[in-house]
Design a protein around this motif. Structure first.
Motif, PDB file in Angstrom:
ATOM      1  N   THR A   1      48.337 -81.164   3.068  1.00  0.00           N
ATOM      2  CA  THR A   1      49.842 -81.018   3.247  1.00  0.00           C
ATOM      3  C   THR A   1      51.011 -81.743   3.799  1.00  0.00           C
ATOM      4  OG1 THR A   1      50.194 -79.707   5.180  1.00  0.00           O
ATOM      5  CG2 THR A   1      49.902 -78.073   3.094  1.00  0.00           C
TER       6      THR A   1
ATOM      7  N   GLU B   1      49.489 -85.514   0.871  1.00  0.00           N
ATOM      8  CA  GLU B   1      48.387 -84.511   0.407  1.00  0.00           C
ATOM      9  C   GLU B   1      47.520 -84.687  -0.060  1.00  0.00           C
ATOM     10  OE1 GLU B   1      51.984 -82.880  -3.045  1.00  0.00           O
ATOM     11  OE2 GLU B   1      50.768 -84.036  -3.447  1.00  0.00           O
TER      12      GLU B   1
ATOM     13  N   PRO C   1      52.294 -75.110   1.092  1.00  0.00           N
ATOM     14  CA  PRO C   1      52.662 -75.933   0.255  1.00  0.00           C
ATOM     15  C   PRO C   1      54.382 -75.464  -0.249  1.00  0.00           C
ATOM     16  CG  PRO C   1      50.345 -75.567  -0.201  1.00  0.00           C
ATOM     17  CD  PRO C   1      51.085 -74.400   1.314  1.00  0.00           C
TER      18      PRO C   1
ATOM     19  N   ARG D   1      48.951 -76.307  -8.773  1.00  0.00           N
ATOM     20  CA  ARG D   1      47.998 -76.275  -8.386  1.00  0.00           C
ATOM     21  C   ARG D   1      48.269 -75.117  -7.053  1.00  0.00           C
ATOM     22  NH1 ARG D   1      41.946 -78.370  -6.800  1.00  0.00           N
ATOM     23  NH2 ARG D   1      40.799 -76.606  -6.151  1.00  0.00           N
ATOM     24  N   ALA D   2      48.905 -76.050  -5.984  1.00  0.00           N
ATOM     25  CA  ALA D   2      48.941 -75.950  -4.787  1.00  0.00           C
ATOM     26  C   ALA D   2      49.500 -74.729  -4.655  1.00  0.00           C
ATOM     27  CB  ALA D   2      49.470 -77.164  -3.794  1.00  0.00           C
TER      28      ALA D   2
ATOM     29  N   PRO E   1      55.360 -79.970  -5.052  1.00  0.00           N
ATOM     30  CA  PRO E   1      53.386 -79.530  -4.422  1.00  0.00           C
ATOM     31  C   PRO E   1      53.492 -79.510  -5.663  1.00  0.00           C
ATOM     32  CG  PRO E   1      54.969 -77.304  -3.715  1.00  0.00           C
ATOM     33  CD  PRO E   1      56.542 -78.416  -4.306  1.00  0.00           C
ATOM     34  N   SER E   2      51.878 -80.261  -5.454  1.00  0.00           N
ATOM     35  CA  SER E   2      51.384 -79.991  -6.809  1.00  0.00           C
ATOM     36  C   SER E   2      51.930 -78.311  -8.351  1.00  0.00           C
ATOM     37  CB  SER E   2      49.845 -80.315  -6.776  1.00  0.00           C
ATOM     38  OG  SER E   2      48.956 -79.032  -6.275  1.00  0.00           O
TER      39      SER E   2
ATOM     40  N   ARG F   1      44.925 -81.892   6.770  1.00  0.00           N
ATOM     41  CA  ARG F   1      45.578 -80.702   5.795  1.00  0.00           C
ATOM     42  C   ARG F   1      46.155 -81.395   4.895  1.00  0.00           C
ATOM     43  NH1 ARG F   1      48.298 -75.713   8.679  1.00  0.00           N
ATOM     44  NH2 ARG F   1      48.370 -74.871   5.804  1.00  0.00           N
TER      45      ARG F   1
END
Length: 424
Positions: free
Chosen positions: A409, A36, A198, A207-208, A204-205, A407
């Motif tokens: 991801t 990430e 994401p 935010r993502a 994923p977080s 990236r």
């Protein structure tokens, strides 16, 4: 709040466990979190390899072994629906029902990558049909024309971010043709695809996920109307043929369109970017290609193997099984690190060496294997070979101006940007 609660139930709880495992220096958790951040993760893959072909965990086992990964991908008693909702705790199931977002999520049923037979066989048959020889030939002609146009523009402005100006533009034009989206929609398709990446990660977080969900809502609104327009006035494209065939519901069409945007063209974007960087780092291999262009198909396979655009998939055992000598209990979820399997030294000698003449490079698992092998694999190979060969035929030198960032991801693996100077 509704979106956050759904994220918390689907991804937040697993993410909390991974953060705890990372604190304990678990290599799988560190692989996920460092990916990430765009960091190099080879050391964690090799730590897992040292622990054996199947690294068992209470909630999530993992393998970087090529032979075991291939066997699991081909096995009929492993499910691609991971994890099924009914396998989660009762409170989590209740929360998911109460906060259902109603979005066409590309990593939940009815997305093709997350359905099992017999539904998968029905989808595959319907979607394979439009990708016939005529359709591929037509797309090949468009790939050549689009590539030439992009290279003409680069010749005028030779200082460019190749990810933005080349690697992303060609695949989005192809996916636009497949979906019948007009050219003025291409920037939005690109934004939705990048933003949705994401969703293909394990956890994923917030935010993502929030950014991906916003793009998914916007894309779903457009394609809801687009599908209805094509239903009334079909065009000569793959999506129109799927609509005319009538074998997929509106929801199935929407979800698999989101899958194409989130994984379909993004895979090719990263194939192109990763290929440019590998050839930049290995000028001796580029010289081989310049001397013998017939090596390009093999080079594409080695790029896919060495720096796989897709890193991860997962399967769940539907019953007690023994696979390659490993007893696997019903309900066991196994994460397959495809990038790790592609560096298995028992299959690929000296696996971290980039060698475009590697005889067995095509044995990589970058497109998966078994019934879920990527439907667009051959199209991606064609795009990669045409685009990269044309790029290096047009320009005698491509100088990458800085160390490009990866990236942020886990699954879709590539570069965020490639600032370059091109010399004719």
């Amino acid at each position: 709040m509704r979106t956050w609660l759904w994220w918390a139930a689907s991804y937040g709880l697993p993410r909390a466990l991974i953060l705890r495992q990372a604190h304990r220096k678990d290599p799988l958790a560190l692989f996920l979190l460092e990916s990430e951040r765009g960091a190099d993760t080879d050391r964690y893959i090799e730590e897992l390899r040292e622990q054996g072909p199947l690294v068992r965990r209470k909630r999530l086992s993992v393998t970087v072994d090529h032979r075991l990964s291939t066997a699991i991908l081909r096995h009929k008693r492993f499910s691609a629906i991971v994890p099924p909702r009914d396998a989660r705790s009762k409170p989590v199931q209740w929360l998911l029902r109460k906060t259902e977002l109603g979005l066409p999520n590309p990593v939940e049923p009815p997305a093709m990558v997350r359905v099992d037979p017999p539904d998968h066989a029905r989808y595959r048959k319907l979607v394979t049909k439009p990708f016939n020889h005529r359709a591929i030939g037509k797309l090949r002609d468009q790939i050549i024309a689009e590539t030439d146009g992009l290279l003409d523009a680069l010749a005028v402005s030779p200082n460019a971010d190749l990810m933005e100006s080349f690697c992303a533009q060609l695949p989005v034009a192809v996916i636009g043709a497949i979906l019948g989206a007009p050219k003025e929609m291409h920037p939005r398709l690109l934004r939705w695809g990048v933003g949705g990446a994401p969703l293909l990660d394990l956890c994923p977080s917030w935010r993502a996920f929030r950014g991906a969900a916003d793009g998914l809502r916007e894309g779903a609104q457009y394609f809801d109307g687009h599908i209805n327009r094509l239903r009334k006035a079909p065009q000569d494209n793959v999506l129109s043929q799927l609509i005319v065939d009538g074998g997929l519901t509106h929801r199935e069409l929407l979800t698999n369109t989101a899958l194409l945007l989130g994984a379909g063209f993004e895979t090719t974007v990263n194939l192109l970017g990763n290929g440019i960087m590998l050839l930049h780092k290995h000028p001796d291999q580029l010289e081989l290609l310049r001397a013998d262009p017939e090596l390009w198909p093999g080079a594409i396979e080695e790029i896919l193997r060495h720096d796989s655009p897709v890193q991860v998939t997962a399967r769940m055992a539907l019953e007690d099984l023994t696979v390659e000598g490993h007893d696997i209990a019903k309900g066991t979820v196994i994460m397959l690190l495809l990038g790790g399997a592609n560096h298995d030294p028992t299959v690929f000698p000296d696996p971290y060496r980039f060698d475009i003449r590697r005889a067995n490079a095509r044995e990589h698992l970058s497109f998966g294997n078994g019934i879920h092998t990527c439907l667009g694999a051959n199209l991606a190979r064609i795009e990669g070979a045409i685009a990269l060969r044309s790029l290096y035929d047009r320009f005698s030198d491509i100088k990458i101006d800085t160390t490009p960032p990866r990236r942020a991801t886990v699954n879709l693996h590539g570069y965020r940007e490639l600032p370059a100077t091109l010399v004719a």
